[in-house]
Structure formats: C-alpha cells, structure tokens
Design an enzyme around this catalytic site. Structure first.
Site, PDB file in Angstrom:
ATOM      1  N   GLU A 189       8.398  -4.144  -4.443  1.00 47.61           N
ATOM      2  CA  GLU A 189       7.425  -3.046  -4.441  1.00 47.61           C
ATOM      3  C   GLU A 189       6.217  -3.406  -5.310  1.00 47.61           C
ATOM      4  O   GLU A 189       6.371  -3.835  -6.453  1.00 47.61           O
ATOM      5  CB  GLU A 189       8.086  -1.780  -4.967  1.00 47.61           C
ATOM      6  CG  GLU A 189       7.163  -0.571  -5.038  1.00 47.61           C
ATOM      7  CD  GLU A 189       7.811   0.626  -5.706  1.00 47.61           C
ATOM      8  OE1 GLU A 189       7.277   1.743  -5.533  1.00 47.61           O
ATOM      9  OE2 GLU A 189       8.837   0.453  -6.383  1.00 47.61           O
ATOM     10  N   LYS A 207       5.122   4.688   2.346  1.00 46.81           N
ATOM     11  CA  LYS A 207       6.184   5.487   1.743  1.00 46.81           C
ATOM     12  C   LYS A 207       5.980   6.965   2.032  1.00 46.81           C
ATOM     13  O   LYS A 207       4.921   7.525   1.758  1.00 46.81           O
ATOM     14  CB  LYS A 207       6.236   5.232   0.231  1.00 46.81           C
ATOM     15  CG  LYS A 207       7.426   5.874  -0.459  1.00 46.81           C
ATOM     16  CD  LYS A 207       7.466   5.490  -1.931  1.00 46.81           C
ATOM     17  CE  LYS A 207       8.681   6.076  -2.634  1.00 46.81           C
ATOM     18  NZ  LYS A 207       8.699   5.755  -4.072  1.00 46.81           N
ATOM     19  N   CYS A 258      11.813   2.004  -2.906  1.00 44.32           N
ATOM     20  CA  CYS A 258      12.290   2.460  -4.204  1.00 44.32           C
ATOM     21  C   CYS A 258      13.165   3.708  -4.089  1.00 44.32           C
ATOM     22  O   CYS A 258      14.265   3.674  -3.563  1.00 44.32           O
ATOM     23  CB  CYS A 258      11.098   2.682  -5.135  1.00 44.32           C
ATOM     24  SG  CYS A 258      11.560   2.982  -6.862  1.00 44.32           S
TER      25      CYS A 258
END
Length: 493
Positions: A259, A315, A367
């Site tokens: 990430e 995301k 994440c």
C-alpha cells in the site's frame, strides 16, 4: 449445579475478565478455546440483571476487550501521530470507551426485550447481532470478533459455509450451552458435541485450481513511517523498491508492492513505474498500492498495474482518522494527530471490476478492507486470487499486525482462494485456500518473498451468500427469547 444468584459486582468483574479472554483467543495468543468461556462468563447470571445493569456489564466487557486487544491504537496516535503521551492516553481511552458502547447497547437491548425462556439460544443470537451492529454502524469496526480466532480450531470447516459470524454464533452457543450443562441440564452436551464434531464430516475443499500456479514476489520495503512522506522518504522508497524488483528471479509472473509503496501520486511516479516495468520479465506484471488524484481534486488510495496488467482498484471502505477526518471543520488544527500530512481520500465506487494481471483475475482489498468478510466475499465472486496490500507500519511492534494477518487468513478460508498479502513492514505472506500460511517474511526486514499461489475456481457457500443467512438465523434465535407480553388472567375461584 443449579442456577444461583450472585452479586452484580461479581458479574461486572467477570465481564472485564471475559473481554480480556476474547483478546487472548486472537493472534498472537491464539487460545481459541477461551471464546466459549468468555461468553459463558457473560451469560452466567445475566437474566438476574436489569437492562441498565446488563448495559453496564456489556460496557465493562468492551472495556476489557478493546482495552487489551486494541492497544495498538495508542501506538498509532503517540508514535506516529506526533501526540504527547497524556493526550495519546486520553484519545486511546476515549476510543476504548466508545467502542465498548457497542456491546453495552446490544446487551441492554437484549435484556430489555428478552427473558430467560430459551435464553441459551437468544443470548447467542443477540451476541452475533451485536457483532453485526459493530460491523457497519459509524463505518464499522469488526475487529476482535469471536469467530476470528477459529481459523486454526476444529470449527474452521464451518468458515466456508457461514463465514466469521457462523463461527461467532457457534462459539457463543457453546458458551451458553456450557453454562446450562454446569447447571446439570445434561442435554446441553449433545448440541455442543454436534457443532464441534460436524466439521469432521464437512467437505475439506469447495474450490479447485483454475490453472497452473503463479510465481509471485511480494516486496517489503520496511521504510520508517517517520520519514515516509518527506523528500528523503520518496528517494528511499523509490530506490528500495526498484532495487528489490531488479534483484528478482526471471521466472516471476507477478510482483506486488505494498500500500502506498511510493509516497507520491501516480502521475508523479510514472517515470519510476516505467523503470520498474523495464525490469520485469516478458509477460509478467507488477501491481502496486499508490495514491491517485483526478481533475476534480479528489484523492484515492489505489492499486494500479504495469506490464501484463489491466484495470485499477480504488479503495472503497476508508478508515476514519486515517484516510479522512470526520468533523474536519472542527478537528483540523486542534492537535497534531489531526494534521498528518495526508490528503483526505475519496472512496472508490462499489462494483469495481477486478484487476487482471499475469492472466489472472484478482480481487483487491486495501489494508483495513480485509477485515470486512462480506466485502471480500463480493470481491471473490469474480476473482481467481485475492490480493491485499497494507501499510501496517502504523501498528509499530504491537499485536495489531498479527491480528490483521489472522483476519486475512480467515478471508482465504471463507472464500477458498489464495490470499497474497504485501505489507510495508510485515506481515507479508502467501495464504492458501485453507487459511494456512505457505510462505512469509519476518517483520521489520527489507526483503522480497518469492513463492507460488494457485488461481482458484468455484465458489464456497459463504462466497455465494455472504453473512446474511447467519444474521437472519441469529435474529430468529433472539426472537425465541422475547418476553411474553400477554398478561396472565386472574384465576376464577
């Protein structure tokens, strides 16, 4: 042992203990058998309490749970949020107190609505509904769920059928039925035995290989968070990941950087990504986490690819106080923690198409997203492989990364897919469809993990249905314990 009354104060103490016991079920302790014990301690004497006392008992359980199991919040605020110790302690305590309210509200509502009739069923159902509430309300925090502990327990075979909430429900039922057994209601042993023995009869594989294994390299840069978003951090990150990529073997099909591996926007990183692509073998692909910005001034936490890769992922489920600041108008500028040098992210749209890289369809979870079972299941429906990239540097040397890793393992088991996990400083790993770690890197080392992952086809029952059937079953169980509101009729003499 008959049901006896005991002081509420003892129940409050046991609630604190029960919360800590649930933390001990999770990584790195992995004492999964303590889950039913924790529920049993909460269930014991619960129906002697008023709704207010039930709420207090639930709140104290939450204090024990989040105070012990989410202590890594302090590390994020103090070590990397540039916040002094007194204020960091206060903010961490505020977080723990607020999260404990989820348990308090759920158990208050349960005690208000339900009585002792079939309580061993209704209490377990209410417990799972409380976890469901915590999963989505105010963006959700499904951390330290009861079911997370069972990726390595005898109950693991239930995960591809009902997911993490089925594991929570079975754990809760085992706890309540265990108390009934201690009350000499011997029949309670039969359903517990059935729930724990049934996995021996369940299928061991719901999916199958779609093609030959991929050779994968997961890079772990181990960059200090303190310098990451500085000019020095940019140079170190670029040099580290380009050097690790250059040193890879020639037979790698897919390279993954974690990430926000390069602390810059995609348009700024294009020359570096071009250099990385030139280092790839023909036909191979590189996927990296990176920040994007568009012409409308919006920012996205994304995964993009170069080489033999198509598509991108932005995301969808963002982290409050990490990727955006709730109540920014009032909080910005009050303390350093609310002024970290990160732009406010915009969530990506739902229903994004999966990325295709190295001839494989890949579902992504960046994440924090990996802890949401149903979000990952939706990604898995059209994917042959699951990828999660993360920056767990924020956890420091706490237990947070190990808890995070355990949940990633459960997602692999639930969906019958390999999960490849690339992180900034650990835990970087390859997880097979049974939740077993086939390869991993040590934490806090700069290294490349080279291994194999097999694209899979077919769907588990959980991937098809998600958690809805278990939530509905839990609601039905809770309904069985509702108070009988019909007033008794006076007897005629």
């Amino acid at each position: 042992m008959t049901e006896t009354r005991f002081p509420p104060a003892l129940g409050y103490l046991l609630a604190l203990v029960a919360g800590v016991l649930v933390t001990l079920t999770a990584s790195p302790f992995e004492l999964w058998w303590l889950g039913p014990v924790a529920v049993g301690l909460m269930y014991l004497g619960f129906h002697q309490l008023t709704p207010g006392q039930a709420a207090l008992k639930g709140w104290l359980f939450g204090i024990g749970l989040f105070g012990s199991g989410a202590s890594w919040v302090y590390v994020s605020i103090h070590d990397y949020g540039y916040t002094g110790m007194p204020l960091a302690v206060f903010l961490t305590s505020l977080f723990v107190v607020a999260m404990a309210l989820f348990v308090a509200v759920a158990l208050w509502l349960y005690r208000l609505l339900c009585g002792p009739r079939l309580a061993f069923l209704s209490f377990a159902g209410a417990w799972v509904l409380g976890e469901w509430l915590r999963t989505w309300l105010f963006t959700g925090f499904p951390w330290l769920l009861l079911g997370n502990a069972h990726v390595d327990s005898p109950l693991a075979a239930w995960a591809p059928i009902g997911g993490v909430y089925a594991l929570s429900l079975i754990t809760a039922l085992s706890g309540t039925l265990g108390v009934e057994f201690l009350r000499r209601r011997w029949w309670a042993a039969a359903p517990v035995a059935a729930l724990w023995i049934a996995p021996l009869l369940l299928p061991t594989a719901w999916t199958e290989p779609a093609r030959e294994p991929l050779r994968i390299a997961l890079l772990q840069g181990n960059l200090p968070q303190e310098i990451k978003w500085t000019e020095q951090g940019r140079r170190v990150a670029a040099n580290t990941y380009l050097e690790l990529t250059r040193e890879l073997p020639d037979d790698i099909d897919l390279v993954v950087w974690p990430e926000a591996a390069l602390p810059m926007f995609e348009d700024e990183a294009e020359p570096l990504l071009a250099r990385a692509q030139a280092q790839l073998a023909p036909g191979s692909a590189l996927l990296t986490g990176i920040l994007q910005r568009d012409d409308e001034g919006r920012y996205f936490n994304s995964v993009v690819g170069v080489g033999n890769a198509e598509g991108q992922y932005r995301k969808e489920h963002l982290v409050p106080f990490g990727e955006y600041l709730p109540l920014e108008r009032w909080l910005r500028g009050t303390i350093a923690f609310f002024d970290l040098p990160m732009p406010a992210m915009t969530p990506g749209p739902s229903g994004q198409l999966p990325i295709r890289a190295a001839g494989t369809v890949i579902g992504n979870a960046i994440c924090y997203e990996i802890i949401y079972a149903d979000l990952v299941a939706r990604r898995a429906i059209n994917a042959e492989l699951l990828l999660t990239v993360s920056n767990d540097t924020w956890f420091g040397e706490s237990i947070g990364p190990l808890q995070h890793m355990q949940m990633a393992r459960l997602r692999a088991l639930e969906n019958g897919r390999y999960v490849v996990r690339a992180t900034s400083n650990g835990v970087t790993a390859i997880i097979d469809p049974t939740g077993r770690v086939t390869a991993r890197l040590p934490q806090f080392e700069t290294a490349a993990l080279v291994g194999e992952a097999v694209p899979m086809q077919g769907l588990t029952p959980f991937t098809r249905t998600g958690s809805v059937p278990v939530w509905l079953l839990s609601a039905l169980l809770m309904l069985l314990g509702l108070h009988n509101r019909k007033q008794p009729q006076p007897q005629v003499q």
